[in-house]
Design an enzyme around this catalytic site. Structure first.
Site, PDB file in Angstrom:
ATOM      1  N   ASP A  31      42.730  -3.265 -26.574  1.00 47.73           N
ATOM      2  CA  ASP A  31      42.198  -2.018 -26.005  1.00 47.73           C
ATOM      3  C   ASP A  31      41.789  -1.036 -27.092  1.00 47.73           C
ATOM      4  O   ASP A  31      40.793  -0.327 -26.971  1.00 47.73           O
ATOM      5  CB  ASP A  31      43.256  -1.356 -25.101  1.00 47.73           C
ATOM      6  CG  ASP A  31      43.535  -2.201 -23.860  1.00 47.73           C
ATOM      7  OD1 ASP A  31      44.398  -1.805 -23.058  1.00 47.73           O
ATOM      8  OD2 ASP A  31      42.881  -3.253 -23.714  1.00 47.73           O
ATOM      9  N   LYS A 113      39.148 -13.743   2.974  1.00 42.47           N
ATOM     10  CA  LYS A 113      38.698 -12.502   3.635  1.00 42.47           C
ATOM     11  C   LYS A 113      39.509 -11.354   3.036  1.00 42.47           C
ATOM     12  O   LYS A 113      40.660 -11.139   3.385  1.00 42.47           O
ATOM     13  CB  LYS A 113      38.894 -12.585   5.132  1.00 42.47           C
ATOM     14  CG  LYS A 113      38.264 -11.403   5.861  1.00 42.47           C
ATOM     15  CD  LYS A 113      38.299 -11.542   7.374  1.00 42.47           C
ATOM     16  CE  LYS A 113      37.579 -10.388   8.046  1.00 42.47           C
ATOM     17  NZ  LYS A 113      38.105  -9.067   7.644  1.00 42.47           N
ATOM     18  N   LYS A 313      41.551 -15.169  11.235  1.00 48.82           N
ATOM     19  CA  LYS A 313      42.556 -14.201  10.807  1.00 48.82           C
ATOM     20  C   LYS A 313      43.953 -14.819  10.720  1.00 48.82           C
ATOM     21  O   LYS A 313      44.272 -15.769  11.447  1.00 48.82           O
ATOM     22  CB  LYS A 313      42.602 -13.007  11.788  1.00 48.82           C
ATOM     23  CG  LYS A 313      41.261 -12.363  12.069  1.00 48.82           C
ATOM     24  CD  LYS A 313      40.694 -11.655  10.859  1.00 48.82           C
ATOM     25  CE  LYS A 313      41.346 -10.313  10.628  1.00 48.82           C
ATOM     26  NZ  LYS A 313      40.900  -9.242  11.517  1.00 48.82           N
TER      27      LYS A 313
END
Ligand SMILES: NC(=O)n1nc(-c2ccco2)nc1N
Length: 322
Positions: A31, A113, A313
């Site tokens: 970083d 999903k 689902k």
């Protein structure tokens, strides 16, 4: 190397480092090295503001807060998916597709999903020019400034095969670990905590001040297509479209595969269901899309949902007592 060349190098190098870190999840440099290069970019832009373009990485953190969100019309409507809960509904879906196409076997693209917020990203000449929420499917809110703060979303597409106009559809979401860390920090400051990652993502995108959004750990996965010019750019299948997205530098979930029968659909559903609690983000099911675009076109849409796609689902997860 001239200062202008150095500036161009920094732009492409920082985009490459960002892509590795946020899209490939594979940091190339520490970083501190990234921060050093980024600060050098800002110093050059301070001295030469006329060199700044909308695709400059310094433009990820926008300017002043908006008074309100403008409305954006989706030239290609953003549709919702028909839901299935039972195996019998899957079998009926596959039969409707086979009968509608008058063929005995259909390939489906199976994917996760994601339980986040559907977003449409418009790229013109490979540059991100606008981002909009789904809204009612016909029009949504212009959240471009907020979307530009998401490091996983490229401000500029890469590669040789970039279409003139490309609308990428996908989901803005939060990784569970980032969500928990954000809530811990909010609690430590005595601030409101979000109930779940989906609400956190929605609340972060609804900020009129993108400086607030910039502090939220949002991510993105691409999974669909809106407007496209020229249409000749489009490959034959959904799977190939997502592979093309990867080459353009867009984040695409690797947990996807072509399913060639109801049996393969069911084993995909059960396999994902078994690893659902171990995934690093929330999902609320899997999605099957007829893989061939020619077959999708033949099947078309019923009212607002495509005949060629189905969401399967999972049962609601028992509320986690955090
Ligand atoms: N939510 C989600 O993960 N979605 N949503 C679609 C979709 C919605 C309409 C067409 O495709 N696809 C995926 N993977």
């Amino acid at each position: 190397m001239s200062l202008a060349d150095r500036y161009a190098f920094l732009q492409s190098e920082l985009a490459r480092l960002e892509h590795a870190y946020y899209v490939l999840d594979n940091p190339i440099v520490p970083d501190s090295e990234y921060d050093h290069l980024y600060r050098e970019l800002l110093d050059i832009e301070l001295a030469h503001p006329q060199w700044i373009t909308p695709a400059s990485l310094s433009q990820r953190v926008g300017g002043s807060a908006l008074k309100e969100f403008n409305s954006v019309t989706h030239v290609v409507p953003m549709l919702s998916l028909n839901n299935a809960f039972e195996e019998t509904e899957l079998i009926a879906f596959d039969r409707r597709c086979r009968e509608g196409l008058r063929i005995s076997q259909v390939d489906y693209a199976g994917e996760l999903k994601f339980d986040g917020l559907a977003i449409s990203l418009r790229y013109e000449g490979g540059i991100l020019v606008r981002a909009a929420t789904r809204g009612d499917g016909a029009s949504g809110e212009d959240v471009t400034a907020n979307i530009k703060t998401i490091h996983a979303i490229p401000l500029k597409l890469i590669g040789e095969n970039i279409p003139e106009v490309l609308e990428v559809r996908g989901e803005v979401f939060m990784y569970l670990k980032d969500f928990q860390k954000m809530n811990q920090q909010a609690a430590a400051r005595g601030e409101k905590e979000f109930a779940n990652p989906r609400n956190a993502a929605a609340g972060s995108l609804r900020q009129l001040d993108s400086k607030i959004t910039a502090k939220r750990p949002l991510s993105f996965f691409a999974y669909g297509l809106g407007a496209l010019e020229p249409v000749s750019w489009l490959p034959s299948t959904h799977e190939q479209l997502l592979n093309a997205y990867v080459k353009l530098g867009l984040p695409v979930c690797t947990e996807r595969r072509v399913l060639k029968s109801v049996e393969e659909i069911l084993s995909f559903y059960n396999e994902i269901g078994a690893k659902r609690d171990a995934l690093p983000y929330d999902i609320d099911g899997v999605v099957y899309k007829v893989n061939s675009f020619a077959e999708q076109t033949q099947l078309g849409f019923v009212s607002r949902a495509p005949r060629f796609a189905l969401a399967h689902k999972f049962p609601a997860q028992e509320a986690l007592t955090i």
